[in-house]
Write an enzyme that holds these catalytic residues in place. Structure first.
Site, PDB file in Angstrom:
ATOM      1  N   ASP A 114     124.431  22.689  -1.534  1.00 44.26           N
ATOM      2  CA  ASP A 114     125.056  21.369  -1.544  1.00 44.26           C
ATOM      3  C   ASP A 114     126.251  21.386  -0.611  1.00 44.26           C
ATOM      4  O   ASP A 114     126.874  22.430  -0.406  1.00 44.26           O
ATOM      5  CB  ASP A 114     125.510  21.004  -2.959  1.00 44.26           C
ATOM      6  CG  ASP A 114     124.360  20.765  -3.921  1.00 44.26           C
ATOM      7  OD1 ASP A 114     123.304  20.276  -3.481  1.00 44.26           O
ATOM      8  OD2 ASP A 114     124.520  21.054  -5.120  1.00 44.26           O
ATOM      9  N   ASP A 128     119.136  15.416  -2.434  1.00 40.20           N
ATOM     10  CA  ASP A 128     119.630  14.658  -3.583  1.00 40.20           C
ATOM     11  C   ASP A 128     119.731  13.174  -3.263  1.00 40.20           C
ATOM     12  O   ASP A 128     119.407  12.319  -4.089  1.00 40.20           O
ATOM     13  CB  ASP A 128     121.000  15.181  -4.027  1.00 40.20           C
ATOM     14  CG  ASP A 128     120.958  16.625  -4.499  1.00 40.20           C
ATOM     15  OD1 ASP A 128     119.894  17.085  -4.944  1.00 40.20           O
ATOM     16  OD2 ASP A 128     122.015  17.291  -4.417  1.00 40.20           O
TER      17      ASP A 128
END
Length: 156
Positions: A114, A128
């Site tokens: 991330d 995401d």
């Protein structure tokens, strides 16, 4: 939208997701943060061993199995959805691409990479974004589109 377009969109999401993660990995160290807009938006390299918000940490096999089941169901049900429901079909394409992007991370590293960090929300990635956008497309369609019900079909 055809199954071919479904595949093209899904693959485009996977490529962009994996490219962006590779870029972050090759230019940053885990935990490193680069302010883009100070105290509002940073690029922060995080290795996430869990799901959204870090829940169920280190349950990689569970996440992989769930993602593969969801991918199979998505492809199966895509064929069942009438062509007029383009937004649902687009949503499923985005959802599939995002799921595969995160599964690739889990298989390769045991983590999801991330890096988008808005400081008021958990750090996230391109996959995401695709998953959330895809689910939003499906939910929007289910709430706001009209579907013929059984009574309408029988009265015709």
């Amino acid at each position: 939208m055809s199954i071919l377009v479904f595949g093209v969109i899904s693959v485009a999401v996977i490529i962009f997701d994996q490219w962006s993660k590779q870029y972050v990995q090759s230019h940053m160290l885990p935990g490193m943060s680069i302010p883009v807009v100070d105290n509002i938006f940073h690029i922060t390299y995080v290795l996430n061993p869990g799901a959204a918000f870090g829940i169920l940490e280190n349950q990689q096999m569970l996440f992989i199995v769930i993602a593969l089941i969801m991918l199979g169901l998505t492809v199966y049900f895509f064929k069942q959805i009438p062509h007029k429901f383009r937004l649902i079909r687009l949503g499923l394409s985005l959802l599939a691409g995002g799921a595969v992007g995160n599964v690739i991370d889990r298989v390769q590293t045991g983590y999801v990479i991330d890096f988008f960090d808005f400081r008021i929300w958990p750090v996230f990635n391109v996959a995401d974004i695709a998953i959330v956008t895809g689910v939003s497309c499906v939910i929007y369609t289910l709430i706001f589109m009209s579907f013929p019900n059984e009574n309408q079909e029988k009265s015709r």
